[in-house]
Scaffold this motif. Structure first.
Motif, short mmCIF file in Angstrom:
data_model
loop_
_atom_site.label_atom_id
_atom_site.label_comp_id
_atom_site.label_asym_id
_atom_site.label_seq_id
_atom_site.Cartn_x
_atom_site.Cartn_y
_atom_site.Cartn_z
N LEU A 86 58.03 4.72 26.57
CA LEU A 86 59.00 4.68 27.67
C LEU A 86 60.41 4.43 27.14
N ALA A 87 60.54 3.47 26.21
CA ALA A 87 61.85 3.19 25.64
C ALA A 87 62.37 4.37 24.83
N GLY A 88 61.49 5.05 24.08
CA GLY A 88 61.92 6.20 23.29
C GLY A 88 62.36 7.38 24.15
N VAL A 89 61.63 7.62 25.24
CA VAL A 89 62.00 8.71 26.14
C VAL A 89 63.35 8.44 26.79
N LEU A 90 63.54 7.23 27.31
CA LEU A 90 64.82 6.88 27.95
C LEU A 90 65.97 6.95 26.95
N SER A 91 65.72 6.47 25.74
CA SER A 91 66.77 6.48 24.72
C SER A 91 67.15 7.89 24.33
N GLY A 95 70.67 8.45 25.95
CA GLY A 95 71.56 8.08 24.85
C GLY A 95 72.59 7.04 25.24
N GLY A 96 73.75 7.09 24.60
CA GLY A 96 74.85 6.21 24.93
C GLY A 96 74.52 4.74 24.80
N MET A 97 75.00 3.95 25.76
CA MET A 97 74.82 2.51 25.74
C MET A 97 73.35 2.12 25.80
N LEU A 98 72.56 2.83 26.61
CA LEU A 98 71.13 2.52 26.71
C LEU A 98 70.45 2.69 25.36
N PHE A 145 58.51 3.46 19.55
CA PHE A 145 59.85 3.79 20.03
C PHE A 145 60.58 4.71 19.06
N ARG A 146 60.58 4.36 17.79
CA ARG A 146 61.33 5.14 16.80
C ARG A 146 60.78 6.56 16.66
N VAL A 147 59.47 6.69 16.61
CA VAL A 147 58.87 8.02 16.45
C VAL A 147 59.10 8.86 17.70
N THR A 148 58.94 8.25 18.86
CA THR A 148 59.17 8.98 20.11
C THR A 148 60.61 9.47 20.20
N ARG A 149 61.55 8.60 19.91
CA ARG A 149 62.96 8.97 19.98
C ARG A 149 63.28 10.08 18.98
#
Length: 260
Positions: A86-91, A95-98, A145-149
């Motif tokens: 979820l964090a990787g998809v949103l990031s 992008g940006g501040m999030l 998170f890192r791999v998803t992003r």
């Protein structure tokens, strides 16, 4: 006939799961019941794994230890996977501040070694499996998170993804149609690796009596309890060691890519 490593690992894991979760349906022994007259009795036809130093039947005890390790590790991996994806998809999408805030949180979780972070949380609430779950999950989610992003950043700008966005398809459809097919194989490998790491972490912490305390059966804790009797009854110490080895080797075989 050439052996398939992944099928071998899956078969081994299924057998261990069957022993852990199906044994209570057929064997009604209590893993906590003590019979001091049976102390250090070797395996026999009536008691296949023998008795430990307190006269507890090792057959249901080892099964309960596997259930605890598997259940706690699965809970940690599921929590980390949901949070990290979820964090990787949103990031990746916004992008940006999030992106910077989530990246900073991930860096904070990596600032301390994983086991040290779990030990700090366990010190706050001793004898709490919940803190064990929270600590291991905090260590594992960062990799998801890192791999998803990283996986999604290149796909978001792909023509197919942009066309779906221009045509007005919903974010859920775009994720299912374009993002998930690229993400699923990678997540499967990371989930298996994280599952293996979580089992090792639970056992290592149990070995030093953190998170899980006697008389709860747990693989690492059982090794600590049986270590003083290694020369007198070596078959007892070997049982949790072999169970942990088979569990880890099954997961590693499932991660292995087949050669030609």
């Amino acid at each position: 006939m050439k052996l398939n490593s992944r099928r071998t690992g899956l078969l081994l894991l299924v057998l261990l799961l069957g022993y852990a979760f199906l044994l209570p349906l057929f064997h009604f022994g209590d893993p906590l019941q003590q019979e001091l007259l049976n102390m250090l009795q070797p395996p026999s036809y009536a008691n296949l794994l023998g008795f430990d130093h307190l006269g507890r039947d090792m057959l249901p005890r080892l099964s309960a230890a596997l259930r605890l390790s598997l259940g706690l590790a699965a809970l940690c991996v599921i929590s980390a996977l949901i949070t990290g994806v979820l964090a990787g998809v949103l990031s990746a999408l916004y992008g940006g501040m999030l992106d910077r805030v989530i990246g900073m949180l991930a860096d904070m979780c990596l600032a301390l070694p994983g086991l040290l972070l779990v030990l700090l949380l366990a010190a706050i609430a001793p004898d709490s499996p919940q803190m064990l779950w929270l600590g291991i999950s905090l260590v594992l989610w960062v990799e998801f998170f890192r791999v998803t992003r990283a996986t999604l950043l290149s796909i978001i700008e792909a023509p197919g993804m942009q066309a779906s966005k221009l045509l007005g398809f919903s974010p859920l459809y775009r994720f299912r149609r374009h993002l998930w097919p690229a993400l699923a194989p990678v997540l499967l490998t990371i989930a298996l690796f994280s599952f293996s790491s979580a089992i090792m972490a639970v056992s290592a912490l149990g070995f030093i009596s953190v998170g899980v305390r006697p008389p709860t059966p747990e693989l690492g804790l059982m090794m600590t309890e049986l270590l003083p009797f290694a020369w007198e009854a070596p078959w007892l110490l070997l049982q949790p060691v072999i169970a942990l080895f088979l569990l880890l080797i099954s997961l590693n075989l499932m991660m292995k890519k087949e050669g030609k």
